[in-house]
Design a protein around this motif. Structure first.
Motif, PDB file in Angstrom:
ATOM      1  N   TYR A 108      14.785 -12.423 -64.069  1.00 26.64           N
ATOM      2  CA  TYR A 108      14.109 -13.395 -63.368  1.00 26.64           C
ATOM      3  C   TYR A 108      12.676 -13.658 -63.393  1.00 26.64           C
ATOM      4  O   TYR A 108      12.050 -13.601 -64.574  1.00 26.64           O
TER       5      TYR A 108
ATOM      6  N   ASP B  73       9.519 -26.556 -61.420  1.00 21.86           N
ATOM      7  CA  ASP B  73       8.531 -25.194 -60.940  1.00 21.86           C
ATOM      8  C   ASP B  73       7.574 -24.760 -62.026  1.00 21.86           C
ATOM      9  O   ASP B  73       7.243 -25.716 -62.794  1.00 21.86           O
TER      10      ASP B  73
ATOM     11  N   PHE C  37       5.591 -16.621 -54.559  1.00 20.01           N
ATOM     12  CA  PHE C  37       6.711 -15.796 -54.588  1.00 20.01           C
ATOM     13  C   PHE C  37       7.218 -14.458 -54.866  1.00 20.01           C
ATOM     14  O   PHE C  37       7.254 -13.743 -53.460  1.00 20.01           O
TER      15      PHE C  37
ATOM     16  N   TRP D 133      20.124 -19.085 -56.687  1.00 19.83           N
ATOM     17  CA  TRP D 133      19.278 -18.325 -56.022  1.00 19.83           C
ATOM     18  C   TRP D 133      18.991 -16.717 -56.125  1.00 19.83           C
ATOM     19  O   TRP D 133      20.036 -16.278 -55.356  1.00 19.83           O
TER      20      TRP D 133
ATOM     21  N   GLU E 254      14.913 -17.118 -52.333  1.00 21.05           N
ATOM     22  CA  GLU E 254      13.533 -18.285 -52.702  1.00 21.05           C
ATOM     23  C   GLU E 254      14.015 -18.992 -51.558  1.00 21.05           C
ATOM     24  O   GLU E 254      12.638 -19.491 -50.513  1.00 21.05           O
ATOM     25  N   ASN E 255      14.595 -18.975 -51.302  1.00 21.78           N
ATOM     26  CA  ASN E 255      15.386 -20.974 -50.061  1.00 21.78           C
ATOM     27  C   ASN E 255      15.111 -19.996 -48.814  1.00 21.78           C
ATOM     28  O   ASN E 255      15.516 -21.275 -47.903  1.00 21.78           O
TER      29      ASN E 255
ATOM     30  N   TYR F 178       9.913 -16.333 -47.601  1.00 13.34           N
ATOM     31  CA  TYR F 178       9.150 -16.851 -48.702  1.00 13.34           C
ATOM     32  C   TYR F 178       9.016 -18.773 -48.716  1.00 13.34           C
ATOM     33  O   TYR F 178       8.688 -19.151 -49.354  1.00 13.34           O
ATOM     34  N   ASN F 179       9.811 -18.828 -48.046  1.00  9.67           N
ATOM     35  CA  ASN F 179      10.141 -20.896 -48.165  1.00  9.67           C
ATOM     36  C   ASN F 179       8.387 -21.218 -47.676  1.00  9.67           C
ATOM     37  O   ASN F 179       8.865 -22.638 -47.801  1.00  9.67           O
TER      38      ASN F 179
ATOM     39  N   PRO G 239      10.549 -23.365 -52.622  1.00  6.86           N
ATOM     40  CA  PRO G 239      12.015 -23.087 -52.946  1.00  6.86           C
ATOM     41  C   PRO G 239      12.740 -23.376 -54.381  1.00  6.86           C
ATOM     42  O   PRO G 239      12.720 -24.526 -54.583  1.00  6.86           O
TER      43      PRO G 239
ATOM     44  N   ARG H  64      15.622 -19.182 -59.451  1.00 10.94           N
ATOM     45  CA  ARG H  64      14.805 -18.570 -60.545  1.00 10.94           C
ATOM     46  C   ARG H  64      16.077 -17.294 -61.515  1.00 10.94           C
ATOM     47  O   ARG H  64      15.252 -16.652 -62.544  1.00 10.94           O
TER      48      ARG H  64
END
Lengths: 494, 494
Positions: A70, A85, A93, A148, A151-152, A156-157, A162, A165
């Motif tokens: 990650y 990012d 996140f 993914w 994150e999306n 969390y989005n 998003p 990572r």
């Protein structure tokens, strides 16, 4: 060597040892990802480094893992795949996804220096393809370098922009072996020696309370190792120790273990026997063998037919939500249309346990209260018709009403008929432990007054890392290597 | 005394102390229920006993508690009220209700000797009226000597013959003060002395690892106490230590504390600093300020309008089910008919936060997804018409369809408008910790090899008791006194 009776895990006084069998500056105990990272940095800083490994060679549980790392904040792979990012975005996140109660000090450093850490891996010879795997899964079977990890997904989005990572070494499916091949090579090239088949059993302590080495066993022989600067414990977690699980993380009792079979908490016990403090010993990672490709197109329900999470989150999060908090068994419910839309390569051979022409029939097969699944489906469909999920906010691309015929998939059957026990077959659940020794950001192990125990460091799952009560793939290899490196540098500087 | 710098909680070597300020055979640290029971038994066995108490006098958190004692197996009160109980039946209930993962060895003893333990309380001057309080409640405001603590609720009523076991000292409402008055009197009458305003800070350890006393503080002065036979830690849990909560039981961070404000885990830290092992540090008791009298007649739902437990269980169990496992806020939903049927003395002044003429209107007030509460109510009513609850098996005497107008009660408002913060007002949640030092059935504190640390005992919430992940009222005072007595006898026999 010559010494009296050695206690099981309690520390041994240095003055009881007349002559040490081996000496070094920095003694690393355990040659998984954290140990390799620590050994590399300590050796690079000029220390004489020796790594003890109880198995026949380096690798540990890290080598058997998926190998995801990650990483983010704007890595070359993220940029090449068109994602913007930054460390704050990554922090936002992870603070949410690893929470509640993530370790913010450690997490801040981990995010701020993530691009550098990514480059460190490349410097050790790991390559990452600049392609994104853009489908929900536990693990791509492709060689894509980016994926993914939820994150999306909501919420969390709404908390962070998003951006994917999950960084994957350039190999198909499981990549932990490749990661460890490169890190072990790097540690050895930097000058670290390794004694394999050697299990550390006790810390050795000076009269002034400083850790001065370890007592170890090899083929029934007792050996003593002196560490002139420091000992670094990178011995892993305790999922393979039933007694420790019963004492601290009983939720995993009886389930599958994500480990190489040697994560018996030995390092944690050696240090706590000396008065080291621990953190979050009850926190665990959990994997339920439910297939994301099915779940996102259908729904995940508990034994009573209730939904409890958006099915498009990182799979470890729906697993924890189920196993820790819901009455089981759990079911992946999907309709014929949804099942047929799954790309064959994402289906992993998974087959429904029950199929039914009506909701009432399926409900009965699953032993649910009359009307239970029907009520859940009715509200789900009512909102899905407008591509809405006001319960859990699953992404609208997955939302449409589910219509009979319906199927129910049972995670207790594992992913595929040929799966081994380790994949969760049996209970459908496997996991590992996240709690461990209380350490500073430089890996110094703290006592119960919050003061470092002189000469003692820890990293990886022997220590408590960046995690609160949540887990995301790649954060264990990630924080193990990141804080392993810091511990190696600090130990070399003693 | 004369000694060098004293570390915050780490042990102090006995040879650094030139002369002790005080000596005794058995030193008990903490004068709550476990300390009083230990001191009584040790003194009765002939030991010279001294109790250190950091507050101005005996009592501790025990004195501020409800005073319920979980006892059974056929006590005089149970028999007088017409109930037939036995140790196996009691064990079957507690194993399930205190589980999963209750300590079966401790629990077996606790149940087998419960009648004797009840008589021990009577021998210390406590009286229990032979009348049953037969309504669901957190605490009767009457002087009834016996109450149900969920033994008659599903699934426990299918596991063991339902028998009430909540034994209450003969006083109205809170009875902890009366319990502690009698136990402290008994300990003193047996010959135990007490030093109040004296806070133990460190264990003192002999050269051979034996605990030989404690270093304490009184009004800024440092004092040393020598214990010729043993030290017994009865210092309580750690709900008042924010750092320990963050490390081990973060679920309670930010919530109310069920304690006297002094449960800072001091005893646990002193012992772990010496290498003592702990168990179940993440396990907690939780009380949600939701009124059983309302809930049984209505339903308890989460933020999404889902039910998750039968509302007639012991209130601590619905509290844990909510706070640990469900998305909040939580709501007690009741209809007009149900609300009006509640006896005024059981309503405790609680008032609805929202009332609505339709389900849709109430749903909107509560911020739930459209159709969420409606779906839950529809299935609930469908089955309630036949006095059935296939979801959670609430007892049929409470089952009938709920019809608008409906009301929603908010536990975050506390029980009554005049309630203080401590009653859970604010978050609606208060609790205490159940994990602690790993002890044998005789209270001996174990190290990380499973061996007793010589001269060290613990009982009450400083130790891990009979509990797994569940809790029932009266089991903390119950196992604190029961295993406190055993520790007192064992320490006196050293």
């Amino acid at each position: 060597m010559s010494m009296g009776a050695v206690p099981p895990v309690e520390p041994v006084p240095a003055d009881s040892i007349t002559a040490f069998d081996h000496e070094c500056d920095v003694l690393v105990v355990g040659f998984g990802c954290a140990g390799a990272a620590a050994a590399f940095e300590a050796a690079t800083a000029g220390a004489d480094v020796l790594v003890l490994e109880r198995a026949g060679g380096p690798g540990g549980s890290s080598a058997q893992s998926g190998g995801e790392l990650y990483l983010g904040g704007g890595t070359a792979v993220q940029r090449a795949c068109g994602f913007d990012d930054d460390p704050d975005n990554m922090f936002a996140f992870l603070k949410a996804a690893l929470g509640p109660h993530a370790d913010e000090e450690k997490l801040r450093l981990y995010c701020d220096e993530s691009v550098e850490h990514f480059e460190w891996f490349r410097g050790r010879g790991l390559t990452f393809n600049e392609t994104l795997h853009d489908a929900p899964t536990w693990m791509p079977l492709t060689t894509d370098g980016l994926m993914w990890l939820g994150e999306n997904a909501w919420p969390y989005n709404t908390i962070a922009r998003p951006v994917p990572r999950g960084h994957r070494p350039a190999t198909e499916a499981f990549g932990g072996w490749l990661l460890m091949e490169k890190l072990a090579e790097a540690a050895k090239a930097a000058g670290a020696a390794c004694h394999a088949d050697t299990r550390a059993a006790n810390l050795i302590v000076d009269g002034d309370g400083r850790v001065a080495g370890v007592v170890a066993r090899r083929y029934g022989e007792t050996l003593t190792y002196r560490a002139r600067r420091a000992v670094i414990l990178t011995t892993g977690g305790f999922v393979d120790n039933e007694e420790m699980l019963a004492d601290h993380a009983p939720v995993l009792l009886g389930h599958g273990k994500v480990s190489d079979g040697l994560d018996d908490g030995g390092g944690i016990r050696m240090a706590t026997a000396l008065g080291a403090a621990t953190r979050r010993m009850s926190v665990v990672e959990i994997a339920l063998t439910a297939l994301p490709a099915i779940l996102v197109r259908g729904m995940l329900v508990n034994a009573l037919g209730q939904r409890f999470i958006n099915e498009d989150v990182y799979p470890g999060l729906f697993s924890v939500a189920a196993v820790r908090h819901q009455p089981g068994p759990y079911w992946a419910i999907i309709d014929e249309k949804g099942y047929e839309e799954i790309p064959p390569e994402d289906l992993w051979g998974v087959r429904p346990r029950f199929v039914a022409e009506t909701v009432a029939e399926l409900e009965e097969s699953l032993g649910m209260p009359v009307g239970a699944l029907e009520a859940t489906l009715a509200v789900y469909n009512r909102h899905a018709e407008r591509a809405s999920d006001p319960y859990f906010h699953k992404d609208q691309r997955w939302l449409r009403p589910l219509r009979p015929p319906l199927a129910a998939v049972d995670p207790q059957e594992g992913f595929a008929p040929g799966d081994a026990e380790g994949a969760g077959k049996g209970t459908g659940v496997a996991g590992f432990t996240l709690g461990g020794l209380h350490t500073t950001v430089d890996g110094a192990v703290l006592n119960h007054s919050g003061r470092p125990i002189p000469g003692l460091y820890a990293a990886g799952r022997a220590g408590a890392g960046i995690h609160g009560e949540g887990y995301i793939s790649g954060t264990s290899l990630g924080d193990g290597t990141f804080f392993g490196r810091r511990a190696g540098r600090a130990a070399a500087g003693e």
